[in-house]
Design a protein around this motif. Structure first.
Motif, PDB file in Angstrom:
ATOM      1  N   PHE A   1       0.837  -1.192   0.000  1.00  0.00           N
ATOM      2  CA  PHE A   1       0.000   0.000   0.000  1.00  0.00           C
ATOM      3  C   PHE A   1       0.878   1.250   0.000  1.00  0.00           C
ATOM      4  N   CYS A   2       0.363   2.280  -0.591  1.00  0.00           N
ATOM      5  CA  CYS A   2       1.104   3.523  -0.796  1.00  0.00           C
ATOM      6  C   CYS A   2       1.279   4.280   0.518  1.00  0.00           C
ATOM      7  N   ALA A   3       2.499   4.693   0.805  1.00  0.00           N
ATOM      8  CA  ALA A   3       2.771   5.481   2.012  1.00  0.00           C
ATOM      9  C   ALA A   3       2.268   6.905   1.869  1.00  0.00           C
ATOM     10  N   ASN A   4       1.917   7.304   0.642  1.00  0.00           N
ATOM     11  CA  ASN A   4       1.464   8.673   0.389  1.00  0.00           C
ATOM     12  C   ASN A   4      -0.044   8.818   0.557  1.00  0.00           C
ATOM     13  N   CYS A   5      -0.814   7.848  -0.005  1.00  0.00           N
ATOM     14  CA  CYS A   5      -2.273   7.985   0.042  1.00  0.00           C
ATOM     15  C   CYS A   5      -2.989   6.757   0.580  1.00  0.00           C
ATOM     16  N   GLY A   6      -2.288   5.654   0.763  1.00  0.00           N
ATOM     17  CA  GLY A   6      -2.891   4.462   1.338  1.00  0.00           C
ATOM     18  C   GLY A   6      -3.529   3.510   0.354  1.00  0.00           C
ATOM     19  N   GLN A   7      -3.525   3.861  -0.926  1.00  0.00           N
ATOM     20  CA  GLN A   7      -4.113   2.979  -1.932  1.00  0.00           C
ATOM     21  C   GLN A   7      -3.168   1.806  -2.238  1.00  0.00           C
ATOM     22  N   ALA A   8      -3.724   0.761  -2.845  1.00  0.00           N
ATOM     23  CA  ALA A   8      -2.913  -0.399  -3.208  1.00  0.00           C
ATOM     24  C   ALA A   8      -1.887  -0.033  -4.268  1.00  0.00           C
ATOM     25  N   THR A   9      -0.730  -0.662  -4.185  1.00  0.00           N
ATOM     26  CA  THR A   9       0.323  -0.445  -5.173  1.00  0.00           C
ATOM     27  C   THR A   9       0.476  -1.677  -6.052  1.00  0.00           C
ATOM     28  N   GLU A  10       1.060  -1.477  -7.233  1.00  0.00           N
ATOM     29  CA  GLU A  10       1.219  -2.541  -8.220  1.00  0.00           C
ATOM     30  C   GLU A  10       2.698  -2.752  -8.512  1.00  0.00           C
ATOM     31  N   VAL A  11       3.085  -4.011  -8.666  1.00  0.00           N
ATOM     32  CA  VAL A  11       4.457  -4.347  -9.027  1.00  0.00           C
ATOM     33  C   VAL A  11       4.680  -4.018 -10.494  1.00  0.00           C
ATOM     34  N   VAL A  12       5.719  -3.252 -10.791  1.00  0.00           N
ATOM     35  CA  VAL A  12       6.080  -2.932 -12.174  1.00  0.00           C
ATOM     36  C   VAL A  12       7.580  -3.131 -12.351  1.00  0.00           C
ATOM     37  N   SER A  13       8.034  -3.031 -13.584  1.00  0.00           N
ATOM     38  CA  SER A  13       9.450  -3.160 -13.924  1.00  0.00           C
ATOM     39  C   SER A  13      10.043  -4.471 -13.414  1.00  0.00           C
ATOM     40  N   GLY A  14       9.227  -5.510 -13.429  1.00  0.00           N
ATOM     41  CA  GLY A  14       9.716  -6.812 -13.002  1.00  0.00           C
ATOM     42  C   GLY A  14       9.999  -6.921 -11.524  1.00  0.00           C
ATOM     43  N   GLY A  15       9.539  -5.921 -10.756  1.00  0.00           N
ATOM     44  CA  GLY A  15       9.786  -5.933  -9.312  1.00  0.00           C
ATOM     45  C   GLY A  15      10.747  -4.865  -8.864  1.00  0.00           C
ATOM     46  N   ALA A  16      11.235  -4.036  -9.806  1.00  0.00           N
ATOM     47  CA  ALA A  16      12.183  -2.984  -9.448  1.00  0.00           C
ATOM     48  C   ALA A  16      11.513  -1.785  -8.796  1.00  0.00           C
ATOM     49  N   LYS A  17      10.183  -1.732  -8.877  1.00  0.00           N
ATOM     50  CA  LYS A  17       9.464  -0.665  -8.188  1.00  0.00           C
ATOM     51  C   LYS A  17       7.993  -1.035  -8.088  1.00  0.00           C
ATOM     52  N   ARG A  18       7.247  -0.249  -7.311  1.00  0.00           N
ATOM     53  CA  ARG A  18       5.802  -0.372  -7.206  1.00  0.00           C
ATOM     54  C   ARG A  18       5.211   1.001  -7.523  1.00  0.00           C
ATOM     55  N   VAL A  19       4.032   1.010  -8.130  1.00  0.00           N
ATOM     56  CA  VAL A  19       3.357   2.260  -8.476  1.00  0.00           C
ATOM     57  C   VAL A  19       1.978   2.256  -7.839  1.00  0.00           C
ATOM     58  N   CYS A  20       1.613   3.376  -7.251  1.00  0.00           N
ATOM     59  CA  CYS A  20       0.316   3.503  -6.588  1.00  0.00           C
ATOM     60  C   CYS A  20      -0.795   3.628  -7.621  1.00  0.00           C
ATOM     61  N   GLY A  21      -1.878   2.867  -7.427  1.00  0.00           N
ATOM     62  CA  GLY A  21      -3.029   2.951  -8.323  1.00  0.00           C
ATOM     63  C   GLY A  21      -3.885   4.168  -8.076  1.00  0.00           C
ATOM     64  N   GLY A  22      -3.648   4.874  -6.970  1.00  0.00           N
ATOM     65  CA  GLY A  22      -4.433   6.056  -6.661  1.00  0.00           C
ATOM     66  C   GLY A  22      -3.737   7.341  -7.064  1.00  0.00           C
ATOM     67  N   CYS A  23      -2.632   7.664  -6.383  1.00  0.00           N
ATOM     68  CA  CYS A  23      -1.938   8.937  -6.640  1.00  0.00           C
ATOM     69  C   CYS A  23      -0.782   8.799  -7.625  1.00  0.00           C
ATOM     70  N   GLU A  24      -0.519   7.567  -8.093  1.00  0.00           N
ATOM     71  CA  GLU A  24       0.537   7.276  -9.068  1.00  0.00           C
ATOM     72  C   GLU A  24       1.945   7.515  -8.526  1.00  0.00           C
ATOM     73  N   ALA A  25       2.093   7.571  -7.226  1.00  0.00           N
ATOM     74  CA  ALA A  25       3.436   7.704  -6.642  1.00  0.00           C
ATOM     75  C   ALA A  25       4.248   6.450  -6.934  1.00  0.00           C
ATOM     76  N   GLU A  26       5.536   6.649  -7.186  1.00  0.00           N
ATOM     77  CA  GLU A  26       6.444   5.530  -7.422  1.00  0.00           C
ATOM     78  C   GLU A  26       7.198   5.204  -6.141  1.00  0.00           C
ATOM     79  N   HIS A  27       7.304   3.921  -5.838  1.00  0.00           N
ATOM     80  CA  HIS A  27       8.011   3.464  -4.649  1.00  0.00           C
ATOM     81  C   HIS A  27       9.104   2.488  -5.066  1.00  0.00           C
ATOM     82  N   PHE A  28      10.318   2.714  -4.555  1.00  0.00           N
ATOM     83  CA  PHE A  28      11.463   1.909  -4.938  1.00  0.00           C
ATOM     84  C   PHE A  28      12.009   1.141  -3.734  1.00  0.00           C
ATOM     85  N   PRO A  29      12.536  -0.052  -3.975  1.00  0.00           N
ATOM     86  CA  PRO A  29      13.135  -0.809  -2.865  1.00  0.00           C
ATOM     87  C   PRO A  29      14.216   0.015  -2.161  1.00  0.00           C
ATOM     88  N   ARG A  30      14.280  -0.138  -0.852  1.00  0.00           N
ATOM     89  CA  ARG A  30      15.232   0.599  -0.039  1.00  0.00           C
ATOM     90  C   ARG A  30      16.092  -0.372   0.763  1.00  0.00           C
TER      91      ARG A  30
END
Length: 307
Positions: free
Chosen positions: A139-168
């Motif tokens: 889930f997105c740390a910005n808006c709380g919506q579910a995120t989707e795996v993209v780029s083969g797992g190199a990042k996740r994208v929020c389905g709500g606010c479209e924020a990108e989340h990268f592994p840390r």
């Protein structure tokens, strides 16, 4: 090379030295990335609850993607790791443990790391850390919506606010404090009896690694480091769940030990002779961590006079 570093001519630490091409450019093309799973030479390693699948020959269990699904059903999660010697490779987190008659056993991660080759241990660390990150970031740390795996797992994208989340990764300082012919080791109550190790702690916001090293030493043991003399030695990926251990050697200006019992059970100075006895298994009451840990490498280097 920075004047704050130490040149060490030794083999890479466990979990380091990955042979993978992680395919950054390929990941930008969704069609080409999707096609990797359809290649005849595509392979996947298997994990269950973060434990690596080990084949009968004691290496990682590699399966063709279609074979993995046929034998064990759809994966809970499948990530593209990159390319290995021309072959696309994936990591598959199984939804359920294979039956006992399967030719795959799941081994404790630390024990497996000591049994695997250098390259396979590094590939496993990559997969374990990445899967653990995805497991915690649905889930997105910005808006709380579910995120989707993209780029083969190199990042996740929020389905709500479209924020990108990268592994840390979490930066951790692990340091061997030294005072002449003595080094400081500590232990926690949960460790096996007699186990002693280098002190460690997480880097906090707006800190250099030298500042974090000095702060952690003083907080945990009361020892005061000479911050200008702290030297970087080496780093180690540590997939429990995803840290980067930054090994340091830290000469001290104040050697009196005052243990914070909320952090450590005990801490004390050991002479070089005592440390050599610990490394050789001759010490009557104390031992050092196993070879999988960067702490042991720091202790070995100091014992040999290399840091």
């Amino acid at each position: 090379m920075s004047d704050r570093s130490v040149l060490i001519n030794r083999p890479p630490l466990v979990f380091a030295g990955s042979p993978l091409d992680r395919g950054e450019r390929l990941r930008r093309d969704a069609a080409k990335l999707a096609a990797q799973a359809d290649r005849e030479n595509a392979w996947t390693m298997v994990l269950f609850r973060g434990l690596p699948g080990i084949a009968e020959g004691s290496g990682l269990a590699w399966l063709k993607l279609d074979e993995c699904e046929r034998l064990y059903g759809p994966a809970l999660m499948q990530l593209y790791l990159g390319e290995l010697r021309g072959d696309p490779v994936f990591a598959s987190e199984l939804a359920q443990e294979p039956p006992a008659e399967a030719a795959i056993a799941f081994m404790d991660a630390r024990q497996a790391a000591m049994a695997l080759s250098q390259s396979e241990a590094a590939i496993f660390a990559h997969a374990k850390a990445l899967l653990a990150w995805h497991d915690r970031h649905g889930f997105c740390a910005n808006c709380g919506q579910a995120t989707e795996v993209v780029s083969g797992g190199a990042k996740r994208v929020c389905g709500g606010c479209e924020a990108e989340h990268f592994p840390r990764v979490d930066p951790v300082v692990i340091m061997l404090a030294i005072d002449g012919e003595n080094c400081l080791l500590g232990r926690q109550a949960s460790w096996p009896p007699g186990m002693w190790s280098a002190l460690a702690g997480f880097v906090e916001p707006a800190e250099t690694i030298e500042e974090a090293c000095a702060r952690e030493l003083q907080e945990e043991s009361g020892v005061i480091a000479d911050i200008a003399a702290i030297r970087y030695v080496m780093t180690q990926p540590w997939p429990f769940p995803s840290s980067l251990m930054m090994g340091l050697v830290a000469p001290v200006t104040h050697a009196t030990v005052t243990v914070d019992e909320n952090e450590l059970e005990d801490a004390r100075w050991f002479s070089r002779d005592e440390v050599r006895a610990m490394l050789e298994g001759r010490h009557p009451e104390a031992q050092v961590p196993p070879s999988v840990a960067i702490a042991r490498r720091l202790i070995e280097l100091w014992s040999d006079g290399e840091i």
